[in-house]
Design an enzyme around this catalytic site. Structure first.
Site, PDB file in Angstrom:
ATOM      1  N   ASP A  58      60.535 -32.281 -59.262  1.00  0.00           N
ATOM      2  CA  ASP A  58      59.841 -32.003 -60.525  1.00  0.00           C
ATOM      3  C   ASP A  58      60.799 -31.470 -61.576  1.00  0.00           C
ATOM      4  O   ASP A  58      60.583 -31.628 -62.769  1.00  0.00           O
ATOM      5  CB  ASP A  58      58.697 -31.024 -60.293  1.00  0.00           C
ATOM      6  CG  ASP A  58      57.564 -31.737 -59.589  1.00  0.00           C
ATOM      7  OD1 ASP A  58      57.622 -31.869 -58.351  1.00  0.00           O
ATOM      8  OD2 ASP A  58      56.653 -32.218 -60.286  1.00  0.00           O
TER       9      ASP A  58
HETATM   10  O1  MRU Z   1      51.657 -31.506 -57.813  1.00  0.00           O
HETATM   11  P1  MRU Z   1      52.166 -32.923 -57.873  1.00  0.00           P
HETATM   12  O2  MRU Z   1      51.420 -33.859 -56.994  1.00  0.00           O
HETATM   13  O3  MRU Z   1      52.280 -33.408 -59.289  1.00  0.00           O
HETATM   14  O4  MRU Z   1      53.652 -32.820 -57.289  1.00  0.00           O
HETATM   15  C1  MRU Z   1      54.392 -33.988 -57.182  1.00  0.00           C
HETATM   16  C2  MRU Z   1      55.733 -33.784 -56.586  1.00  0.00           C
HETATM   17  O5  MRU Z   1      56.120 -32.697 -56.236  1.00  0.00           O
HETATM   18  C3  MRU Z   1      56.618 -34.996 -56.522  1.00  0.00           C
HETATM   19  O6  MRU Z   1      57.468 -34.927 -55.413  1.00  0.00           O
HETATM   20  C4  MRU Z   1      57.463 -35.062 -57.785  1.00  0.00           C
HETATM   21  O7  MRU Z   1      56.683 -34.916 -58.913  1.00  0.00           O
HETATM   22  C5  MRU Z   1      58.218 -36.346 -57.881  1.00  0.00           C
HETATM   23  S1  MRU Z   1      57.150 -37.740 -58.198  1.00  0.00           S
HETATM   24  C6  MRU Z   1      58.180 -39.073 -58.386  1.00  0.00           C
END
Ligand code: MRU
Length: 385
Positions: free
Chosen positions: A260
């Site tokens: 993220d």
């Molecule tokens: O809370 P989320 O589902 O948005 O978290 C998503 C993640 O942690 C993913 O691994 C990250 O965003 C990469 S998506 C290509």
């Protein structure tokens, strides 16, 4: 609307018409919902109807593009360039407040703001020029994301086949966490794109995905994508990862996760549970890789200590949603929410954790795989033109 079996798309957009698959209902119900305004986009992101770092940035931009499209179609767009610029910038700042950890959203907002500001400062620009430049840029984000993901997939697959295979082996087993595939991006995916690329190069023996409590991105979404693509795959709960890595017959060669936000020193914020997997990987001598586009690398953030970790509602931990067995048996489908925790217990629900750069063997991007220098430091600035 039911999603086609052939194309798994989280985001559909044609000429101001944006719909997203409602990820709160997957994999039980495949339903697309319209997003017409920045406000509807904000709510879809906050409620995690769409999630995944690249996907939320793209939906935020396209939600505002849709709103601008409608205003222009209904002759409600100001003719004054500065007024349209201010309108866009205010909506962008609002959209950024939906989720704090993924940098892709604020990165996109920053770049789009700079773009419309530059256009508004160009002599002779009218309101519709500002809207048009924004809409085109938002649409391009969607196209570029898929291209970047395909390159990430190729780069990651090549690196793994060159660096993580046991001698004499030609195929690899990969463990992944959360959902980083077509549902988290505009298509193909990052870490899941690496798995897809390995499979299409005949280099994948097996993929393992974690359940990813509490939101279950792994069991609901990644498992859905792996089944959709017909890849050899097995679901485990988060607590089974250590036992899996300890088994020589499973022979996991690498753990590949998304991100993220990657700080300048390589510390990586990703779905809660990622840090634990990195610790396990180091103990078991398994490669640990982060796959992310350059838009996820935040050189302005020096280390993981500076990353804000989103905390989400207790109900995501104390409740679980799914179709009841009874409905399954009768062919009907109604989603039910049930409590799975003792009433009154305190809950801590951080959505992400930080994996220190020391535990990361490589950061796979669309321009190559970054590795640490002999003194153990990443130089991520060198990835940027
Ligand atoms: O809370 P989320 O589902 O948005 O978290 C998503 C993640 O942690 C993913 O691994 C990250 O965003 C990469 S998506 C290509």
């Amino acid at each position: 609307m039911t999603a086609s079996r052939m194309t798994l798309q989280a985001i559909r957009y044609v000429d101001g018409d944006l719909t997203i698959i409602d990820q709160l209902k997957l994999p039980f119900v495949e339903e697309y919902i319209p997003i017409r305004t920045a406000k509807e986009g904000w709510h879809a992101i906050k409620e995690m109807r769409v999630r995944g770092a690249p996907a939320i940035a793209i939906v935020a931009a396209l939600a505002l593009a849709s709103e601008l499209h409608q205003l222009a179609t209904n002759n409600k767009l100001s003719a004054v360039a500065e007024e349209v610029r201010v309108f866009i910038v205010e909506k962008l700042h609002y959209l950024v407040t939906s989720r704090p950890t993924a940098v892709n959203l604020s990165d996109a907002a920053y770049k789009l703001e700079a773009l419309v500001t530059e256009r508004a400062n160009t002599a002779g620009s009218a309101g519709h020029d500002i809207a048009t430049v924004f809409i085109r840029a938002a649409e391009n984000m969607m196209v570029k994301d898929v291209e970047d993901n395909k390159r990430i997939g190729q780069n990651g697959a090549q690196w793994i086949l060159a660096n993580a295979l046991k001698s004499g082996a030609s195929k690899t087993s990969i463990l992944t966490h959360c959902n980083t595939g077509s549902l988290a991006t505009s298509g193909y995916g990052t870490a899941l794109g690496v798995i897809r690329s390995l499979a299409s190069n005949n280099g994948l023996r097996h993929a393992y995905c974690t359940e990813t409590r509490p939101y279950n991105q792994g069991s609901r979404l990644t498992a859905f994508e792996l089944v959709h693509d017909g890849l050899p795959a097995t679901l485990i709960t988060d607590s089974m990862a250590a036992a899996l890595l300890a088994r020589t017959d499973a022979d996991v060669n690498a753990i590949v996760v998304g991100a993220d936000r990657v700080a300048a020193n390589g510390d990586t914020a990703n779905k809660i549970g990622t840090y634990g997997l990195a610790v396990l990987a180091r103990y078991h001598g398994v490669k640990f890789l982060v796959a992310a586009p350059l838009t996820t690398i935040d050189l302005a953030t020096k280390s993981g200590n500076e990353i804000i970790i989103e905390e989400r509602p207790a109900s995501e931990v104390t409740r679980i949603k799914g179709p009841s067995q009874k409905d399954d048996a009768t062919g009907g489908l109604s989603l039910e929410t049930i409590n799975i925790a003792a009433k009154g217990i305190n809950v801590w629900n951080p959505a992400f954790d930080i994996t220190p750069a020391t535990l990361i063997d490589g950061i796979i991007t669309e321009v190559g795989v970054a590795e640490k220098d002999p003194s153990g430091h990443f130089h991520l600035d060198r990835l940027f033109p």
